[in-house]
Write a protein that holds these residues in place. Structure first.
Motif, PDB file in Angstrom:
ATOM      1  N   GLN A  32      27.921  48.344  40.536  1.00 53.85           N
ATOM      2  CA  GLN A  32      28.563  49.643  41.143  1.00 53.85           C
ATOM      3  C   GLN A  32      29.751  49.124  42.004  1.00 53.85           C
ATOM      4  OE1 GLN A  32      28.117  53.709  43.741  1.00 53.85           O
ATOM      5  NE2 GLN A  32      26.169  52.202  43.048  1.00 53.85           N
ATOM      6  N   PRO A  33      30.919  48.548  41.514  1.00 59.25           N
ATOM      7  CA  PRO A  33      32.010  48.057  42.089  1.00 59.25           C
ATOM      8  C   PRO A  33      32.419  48.949  43.356  1.00 59.25           C
ATOM      9  CG  PRO A  33      32.220  47.594  40.039  1.00 59.25           C
ATOM     10  CD  PRO A  33      31.241  48.675  39.985  1.00 59.25           C
ATOM     11  N   VAL A  34      32.649  48.518  44.501  1.00 59.56           N
ATOM     12  CA  VAL A  34      33.183  49.582  45.576  1.00 59.56           C
ATOM     13  C   VAL A  34      34.621  48.855  46.218  1.00 59.56           C
ATOM     14  CG1 VAL A  34      31.129  50.610  45.935  1.00 59.56           C
ATOM     15  CG2 VAL A  34      31.765  48.415  47.233  1.00 59.56           C
ATOM     16  N   ARG A  35      34.752  47.730  46.089  1.00 58.84           N
ATOM     17  CA  ARG A  35      35.845  47.212  46.950  1.00 58.84           C
ATOM     18  C   ARG A  35      36.422  46.000  45.982  1.00 58.84           C
ATOM     19  NH1 ARG A  35      36.765  50.643  48.607  1.00 58.84           N
ATOM     20  NH2 ARG A  35      35.799  50.537  50.751  1.00 58.84           N
ATOM     21  N   VAL A  36      37.709  45.504  45.814  1.00 60.75           N
ATOM     22  CA  VAL A  36      38.247  44.492  45.040  1.00 60.75           C
ATOM     23  C   VAL A  36      39.274  43.870  46.069  1.00 60.75           C
ATOM     24  CG1 VAL A  36      39.541  43.336  43.467  1.00 60.75           C
ATOM     25  CG2 VAL A  36      37.888  45.044  42.895  1.00 60.75           C
ATOM     26  N   ALA A  37      39.183  42.278  46.099  1.00 62.12           N
ATOM     27  CA  ALA A  37      40.268  41.798  47.069  1.00 62.12           C
ATOM     28  C   ALA A  37      40.811  40.466  46.216  1.00 62.12           C
ATOM     29  CB  ALA A  37      39.805  41.302  48.447  1.00 62.12           C
ATOM     30  N   VAL A  38      42.299  40.437  46.593  1.00 63.53           N
ATOM     31  CA  VAL A  38      42.759  39.179  45.804  1.00 63.53           C
ATOM     32  C   VAL A  38      43.468  38.242  46.677  1.00 63.53           C
ATOM     33  CG1 VAL A  38      44.818  38.477  44.203  1.00 63.53           C
ATOM     34  CG2 VAL A  38      43.570  40.787  43.917  1.00 63.53           C
ATOM     35  N   ASP A  39      43.125  36.990  46.765  1.00 63.45           N
ATOM     36  CA  ASP A  39      43.499  35.929  47.809  1.00 63.45           C
ATOM     37  C   ASP A  39      44.856  36.111  47.626  1.00 63.45           C
ATOM     38  OD1 ASP A  39      42.204  33.091  49.080  1.00 63.45           O
ATOM     39  OD2 ASP A  39      44.599  32.901  48.308  1.00 63.45           O
ATOM     40  N   PRO A  40      45.527  35.936  48.957  1.00 56.30           N
ATOM     41  CA  PRO A  40      47.062  36.309  49.017  1.00 56.30           C
ATOM     42  C   PRO A  40      47.682  34.933  48.669  1.00 56.30           C
ATOM     43  CG  PRO A  40      45.924  36.924  50.966  1.00 56.30           C
ATOM     44  CD  PRO A  40      44.861  36.155  50.001  1.00 56.30           C
ATOM     45  N   SER A  41      47.110  34.019  48.566  1.00 53.35           N
ATOM     46  CA  SER A  41      47.848  32.560  47.957  1.00 53.35           C
ATOM     47  C   SER A  41      47.553  32.171  46.596  1.00 53.35           C
ATOM     48  CB  SER A  41      47.519  31.520  49.116  1.00 53.35           C
ATOM     49  OG  SER A  41      48.098  31.795  50.273  1.00 53.35           O
ATOM     50  N   ASP A  42      46.466  32.811  45.937  1.00 52.96           N
ATOM     51  CA  ASP A  42      46.209  32.508  44.839  1.00 52.96           C
ATOM     52  C   ASP A  42      45.609  33.573  43.871  1.00 52.96           C
ATOM     53  OD1 ASP A  42      45.033  31.101  42.339  1.00 52.96           O
ATOM     54  OD2 ASP A  42      44.058  29.745  43.502  1.00 52.96           O
ATOM     55  N   ALA A  43      46.428  34.022  43.030  1.00 56.05           N
ATOM     56  CA  ALA A  43      45.883  35.611  42.495  1.00 56.05           C
ATOM     57  C   ALA A  43      44.800  35.235  41.492  1.00 56.05           C
ATOM     58  CB  ALA A  43      47.128  36.223  41.795  1.00 56.05           C
ATOM     59  N   SER A  44      44.532  33.961  41.268  1.00 54.13           N
ATOM     60  CA  SER A  44      43.379  33.778  40.218  1.00 54.13           C
ATOM     61  C   SER A  44      42.023  33.956  41.106  1.00 54.13           C
ATOM     62  CB  SER A  44      43.413  32.424  39.618  1.00 54.13           C
ATOM     63  OG  SER A  44      43.380  31.474  40.806  1.00 54.13           O
ATOM     64  N   ILE A  45      42.155  33.928  42.382  1.00 58.03           N
ATOM     65  CA  ILE A  45      40.832  34.157  43.218  1.00 58.03           C
ATOM     66  C   ILE A  45      40.718  35.578  43.537  1.00 58.03           C
ATOM     67  CG2 ILE A  45      39.675  33.611  45.307  1.00 58.03           C
ATOM     68  CD1 ILE A  45      41.032  30.870  45.530  1.00 58.03           C
ATOM     69  N   VAL A  46      39.682  35.964  42.946  1.00 59.77           N
ATOM     70  CA  VAL A  46      39.424  37.742  43.064  1.00 59.77           C
ATOM     71  C   VAL A  46      37.865  37.824  43.761  1.00 59.77           C
ATOM     72  CG1 VAL A  46      39.508  39.856  42.226  1.00 59.77           C
ATOM     73  CG2 VAL A  46      41.098  37.967  41.142  1.00 59.77           C
ATOM     74  N   TYR A  47      37.666  38.668  44.623  1.00 58.73           N
ATOM     75  CA  TYR A  47      36.140  39.068  44.914  1.00 58.73           C
ATOM     76  C   TYR A  47      36.059  40.527  44.843  1.00 58.73           C
ATOM     77  CZ  TYR A  47      37.333  34.859  47.993  1.00 58.73           C
ATOM     78  OH  TYR A  47      37.488  33.698  48.254  1.00 58.73           O
ATOM     79  N   CYS A  48      34.798  40.685  44.430  1.00 58.45           N
ATOM     80  CA  CYS A  48      34.376  42.197  44.104  1.00 58.45           C
ATOM     81  C   CYS A  48      33.210  42.502  45.048  1.00 58.45           C
ATOM     82  CB  CYS A  48      34.276  42.486  42.619  1.00 58.45           C
ATOM     83  SG  CYS A  48      33.882  43.969  42.002  1.00 58.45           S
ATOM     84  N   ALA A  49      33.085  43.407  45.795  1.00 58.08           N
ATOM     85  CA  ALA A  49      32.026  43.911  46.496  1.00 58.08           C
ATOM     86  C   ALA A  49      31.290  45.105  45.553  1.00 58.08           C
ATOM     87  CB  ALA A  49      32.438  44.493  47.885  1.00 58.08           C
ATOM     88  N   THR A  50      29.854  45.045  45.433  1.00 60.08           N
ATOM     89  CA  THR A  50      29.075  46.019  44.653  1.00 60.08           C
ATOM     90  C   THR A  50      28.034  46.643  45.584  1.00 60.08           C
ATOM     91  OG1 THR A  50      27.557  44.741  43.753  1.00 60.08           O
ATOM     92  CG2 THR A  50      29.605  44.615  42.511  1.00 60.08           C
ATOM     93  N   TYR A  51      27.862  47.964  45.274  1.00 60.45           N
ATOM     94  CA  TYR A  51      26.913  48.502  46.148  1.00 60.45           C
ATOM     95  C   TYR A  51      25.388  48.317  45.392  1.00 60.45           C
ATOM     96  CZ  TYR A  51      24.506  51.919  49.112  1.00 60.45           C
ATOM     97  OH  TYR A  51      23.661  52.705  50.047  1.00 60.45           O
ATOM     98  N   GLY A  52      24.699  47.617  46.147  1.00 64.37           N
ATOM     99  CA  GLY A  52      23.155  47.131  45.650  1.00 64.37           C
ATOM    100  C   GLY A  52      23.231  45.812  44.693  1.00 64.37           C
ATOM    101  N   HIS A  53      24.424  45.162  44.072  1.00 66.16           N
ATOM    102  CA  HIS A  53      24.369  44.152  43.392  1.00 66.16           C
ATOM    103  C   HIS A  53      25.058  43.138  44.030  1.00 66.16           C
ATOM    104  CE1 HIS A  53      22.491  45.975  40.154  1.00 66.16           C
ATOM    105  NE2 HIS A  53      23.041  47.218  40.486  1.00 66.16           N
TER     106      HIS A  53
END
Length: 356
Positions: A32-53
């Motif tokens: 259940q993705p709830v937030r995504v963030a991209v590294d400001p200096s390297d767009a290939s680095i992406v984080y995804c927060a999930t609720y419960g996972h």
């Protein structure tokens, strides 16, 4: 090349634009993705927060993902380098401050706790100071009143050690020394901030899209010019839709804000009652509605700005993805992508535009 990350209820959609149109991939199925963030200096680095996972990271712009922040393996003793809760309610990066490998990453959880990583998510440290706020006994999330969570973390620009944290529901806290000490919510500050943002051209300024407007229509939108010490409300124009959820700031103009709004939480989030709008505030002028072209029966919209053309904004809802050009006719138009019927009944939660 533009990339859109769209969080649905059970998966993350990664949409990549090419000369032939948009290619859609489904990632992190069953989460259940709830937030995504991209590294400001390297767009290939992406984080995804999930609720419960838990928390996830991609190092190839969303093609592949691996889990971050696991506290320990089953057969190991408890460690202090992970994130104990699998309910990650926020992930973000510092816009300018870097750690050993990449920009510092922040993660918020339910129950409310804030963690940071200086090595791209390998190791995590908690800011325990927020657990000792005098307001903490009053924090609660109305749908689950036994708990509460970190809704947003907003690093500052003028002072890179300034951090503001929104707790849903209960407080906006802030630190001016990189989390060493924390200031509790000041008097007359908003209590239900759904989106908390800062802008590089306005050091010290915080922008808050609030659910407080459901209880007091004059408290729908608030700003602080001193990092959260004092707040003033600017809700004129939102009387029909005083419950705000998401917000995006124009990267080219610190006085240009877009917000998603509804009459109340039921109209924003409940199937069968969904009805939401988008408003824009420029300078000191009142908010004005900009919902032309958006479909009826939409859950509250999630907003983002095009990374290559500052005149283009996007809105994600249960009917698809729409775009608006602010330098032309003010009408939202759908992006031509395959949209499953199942998505029409899902509540989107996060939306980020990037490019590589």
């Amino acid at each position: 090349m533009r990339i859109l990350y769209a969080g649905m209820e059970n998966e993350l959609l990664v949409l990549t634009q090419s000369g032939e149109g948009w290619r859609t991939q489904t990632k992190l199925k069953g989460t259940q993705p709830v937030r995504v963030a991209v590294d400001p200096s390297d767009a290939s680095i992406v984080y995804c927060a999930t609720y419960g996972h838990g928390l996830w990271k991609s190092e190839d712009a969303g093609e592949n993902w691996h889990a971050l922040g696991k506290p320990q393996l089953y057969f190991e003793p408890a460690g202090d380098n992970g994130i104990p809760s699998p309910y990650i309610t926020f992930v973000g990066t510092h816009p300018v401050k870097k750690g050993k490998e990449s920009h510092i990453v922040y993660a918020g959880t339910e129950p409310s706790a804030v963690y940071y990583s200086e090595d791209g998510g390998k190791h995590w440290h908690e800011w325990t100071g927020i657990q000792h706020m005098a307001s903490r006994p009053e924090w609660q999330f109305p749908p689950r009143p036994h708990t509460h969570h970190v809704r947003w973390v907003a690093p500052g620009y003028g002072n890179p050690d300034h951090i503001a944290v929104s707790i849903e529901y209960g407080a906006v806290l802030f630190s001016e020394d990189d989390g060493s000490t924390w200031q509790d919510r000041p008097e007359h500050s908003p209590r239900d901030v759904h989106t908390l943002l800062a802008h590089p051209s306005a050091p010290g300024r915080l922008y808050a899209a609030c659910g407080d407007g459901f209880m007091n229509a004059s408290h729908s939108y608030a700003e602080s010019k001193d990092g959260g010490r004092h707040w003033h409300y600017q809700s004129e124009g939102l009387e029909k839709h005083p419950y705000l959820y998401n917000m995006v700031l124009n990267a080219a103009d610190a006085d240009d804000r877009f917000v998603s709004a509804s009459k109340g939480p039921r109209e924003a989030h409940s199937s069968g009652a969904a009805s939401s709008a988008i408003y824009r505030k420029q300078g000191e002028a009142p908010f004005r509605e900009m919902s032309r072209g958006l479909p009826a029966g939409s859950f509250t919209h999630v907003l983002t700005q095009d990374p290559e053309d500052a005149s283009i904004f996007y809105a994600l809802n249960n009917h698809g993805i729409f775009f608006l050009r602010t330098d032309g006719e003010e009408i939202w138009k759908p992006i031509n992508i395959a949209w499953k019927d199942a998505y029409k009944h899902q509540h989107p939660s996060c939306f980020v535009a990037s490019s590589k």
